[in-house]
Write a protein that holds these residues in place. Structure first.
Motif, mmCIF file in Angstrom:
data_model
loop_
_atom_site.group_PDB
_atom_site.id
_atom_site.type_symbol
_atom_site.label_atom_id
_atom_site.label_comp_id
_atom_site.label_asym_id
_atom_site.label_seq_id
_atom_site.Cartn_x
_atom_site.Cartn_y
_atom_site.Cartn_z
ATOM 1 N N CYS A 43 0.834 -1.204 0.000
ATOM 2 C CA CYS A 43 0.000 0.000 0.000
ATOM 3 C C CYS A 43 0.866 1.251 0.000
ATOM 4 O O CYS A 43 1.919 1.299 0.632
ATOM 5 C CB CYS A 43 -0.919 0.015 1.215
ATOM 6 N N ARG A 44 0.387 2.262 -0.692
ATOM 7 C CA ARG A 44 1.108 3.530 -0.772
ATOM 8 C C ARG A 44 0.553 4.568 0.204
ATOM 9 O O ARG A 44 1.261 5.489 0.614
ATOM 10 C CB ARG A 44 1.039 4.075 -2.197
ATOM 11 N N VAL A 45 -0.725 4.389 0.586
ATOM 12 C CA VAL A 45 -1.405 5.386 1.412
ATOM 13 C C VAL A 45 -2.138 4.680 2.552
ATOM 14 O O VAL A 45 -2.837 3.686 2.340
ATOM 15 C CB VAL A 45 -2.410 6.210 0.596
ATOM 16 N N HIS A 46 -1.989 5.229 3.755
ATOM 17 C CA HIS A 46 -2.662 4.741 4.957
ATOM 18 C C HIS A 46 -3.755 5.746 5.315
ATOM 19 O O HIS A 46 -3.473 6.934 5.517
ATOM 20 C CB HIS A 46 -1.633 4.626 6.088
ATOM 21 N N LEU A 47 -5.007 5.283 5.388
ATOM 22 C CA LEU A 47 -6.152 6.151 5.648
ATOM 23 C C LEU A 47 -6.703 5.878 7.041
ATOM 24 O O LEU A 47 -7.039 4.736 7.369
ATOM 25 C CB LEU A 47 -7.256 5.893 4.626
ATOM 26 N N ALA A 48 -6.825 6.928 7.854
ATOM 27 C CA ALA A 48 -7.275 6.782 9.239
ATOM 28 C C ALA A 48 -8.500 7.649 9.503
ATOM 29 O O ALA A 48 -8.448 8.872 9.356
ATOM 30 C CB ALA A 48 -6.153 7.176 10.195
ATOM 31 N N SER A 49 -9.597 7.000 9.895
ATOM 32 C CA SER A 49 -10.781 7.701 10.388
ATOM 33 C C SER A 49 -10.734 7.630 11.907
ATOM 34 O O SER A 49 -10.782 6.540 12.478
ATOM 35 C CB SER A 49 -12.047 7.015 9.866
ATOM 36 N N SER A 50 -10.656 8.787 12.566
ATOM 37 C CA SER A 50 -10.302 8.786 13.991
ATOM 38 C C SER A 50 -11.089 9.818 14.781
ATOM 39 O O SER A 50 -11.800 10.656 14.219
ATOM 40 C CB SER A 50 -8.797 9.051 14.148
ATOM 41 N N LEU A 51 -10.946 9.714 16.098
ATOM 42 C CA LEU A 51 -11.419 10.730 17.034
ATOM 43 C C LEU A 51 -10.344 10.961 18.078
ATOM 44 O O LEU A 51 -10.058 10.072 18.890
ATOM 45 C CB LEU A 51 -12.726 10.300 17.707
ATOM 46 N N TYR A 52 -9.749 12.149 18.045
ATOM 47 C CA TYR A 52 -8.809 12.583 19.081
ATOM 48 C C TYR A 52 -9.341 13.869 19.680
ATOM 49 O O TYR A 52 -9.739 14.785 18.956
ATOM 50 C CB TYR A 52 -7.403 12.801 18.500
ATOM 51 N N GLY A 53 -9.327 13.933 21.010
ATOM 52 C CA GLY A 53 -9.849 15.095 21.698
ATOM 53 C C GLY A 53 -8.775 16.075 22.098
ATOM 54 O O GLY A 53 -7.574 15.830 21.936
ATOM 55 N N THR A 54 -9.221 17.195 22.612
ATOM 56 C CA THR A 54 -8.297 18.205 23.110
ATOM 57 C C THR A 54 -7.541 17.633 24.309
ATOM 58 O O THR A 54 -7.952 16.662 24.922
ATOM 59 C CB THR A 54 -9.057 19.470 23.512
ATOM 60 N N GLY A 55 -6.429 18.247 24.651
ATOM 61 C CA GLY A 55 -5.610 17.732 25.750
ATOM 62 C C GLY A 55 -4.679 16.652 25.255
ATOM 63 O O GLY A 55 -3.992 16.806 24.244
#
Length: 240
Positions: free
Chosen positions: A158-170
């Motif tokens: 694979c040439r591209v890694h796709l990430a669907s994420s949730l990161y919060g503040t802090g």
């Protein structure tokens, strides 16, 4: 190929309203030449685990008619959701549609995070697809913290890694700024992250959706609080 990483604040538990928001972002990115648009974790409902556990009407299938406007936007999309899989619990999954609206593949999150284990069934296979001669690997949020999973994408070509994420503040903001360039450095892949902004279940999304080049250099980055997208060009095979 131009790829867009989109971020937004979701309407809690309202698939139809969120599809409208995703369509607006995808259409605008398409008009800027994006051929693929990636959205955050649980973009169809927001990160509303209680609602998803209580109401199977919030789960979708690949042919769910509520997704037709998104499938008709004219660009390939990666949309993360609660996916009905025939069991008593859904998968926390990414659905991939081509620009023609046809399903390409799906990927169920393998490494569920804490309370997610009470709501979802974990996946047991890696997510891969090809578009425009480029190989893509799929991962969802906590998946990206496991080097064996991210490394398999590179090993599979694979040439591209796709990430669907949730990161919060802090602390989440620091994780976002560390994990994704780290994947680009360790795997030699382009890395595309779509994150939330604003309220997202128990957290406040820290934004910063972006694209990193092999080696970890930042190519494009959204701000910390605005519903928006960023577009970056990924060279095809043999183009550097």
């Amino acid at each position: 190929m131009k790829i867009a990483a989109a971020q937004l604040g979701c309407v809690p538990g309202d698939v139809t309203a969120n599809v409208r928001r995703l369509v607006s972002l995808a259409a605008a990115a398409r008009d800027e030449g994006a051929e693929l648009v990636v959205f955050p974790e649980l973009a169809l409902t927001g990160y509303e685990l209680g609602a998803l556990a209580a109401d199977p009407a919030l789960w979708v299938t690949p042919d769910d008619p509520r997704l037709d406007p998104l499938r008709g936007v004219g660009a390939a999309v990666v949309v993360n959701c609660a996916l009905r899989n025939g069991g008593s619990r859904p998968a926390l999954a990414s659905l991939v549609y081509g620009a023609d609206g046809e399903p390409v593949t799906s990927y169920a999150k393998q490494h569920l995070y804490e309370q997610e284990r009470d709501v979802f069934e974990a996946g047991d296979r890696d997510g891969r697809f090809e578009l425009g001669g480029i190989g893509f690997a799929l991962a969802t949020c906590f998946d990206n913290h496991f080097e064996d999973l991210t490394g398999r994408g590179a090993a599979d070509g694979c040439r591209v890694h796709l990430a669907s994420s949730l990161y919060g503040t802090g602390g989440g903001a620091q994780e976002r700024a560390t994990v994704y360039p780290g994947i680009a450095r360790s795997t030699g892949m382009y890395v595309v992250l779509a994150n939330h902004v604003g309220p997202a279940g128990p957290w406040t999304g820290c934004g910063g959706s972006g694209v990193w080049a092999p080696g970890g250099a930042l190519v494009a980055e959204a701000d910390a609080s605005t519903t928006m997208y960023v577009v970056a060009e990924v060279p095809g095979a043999g183009q550097g």
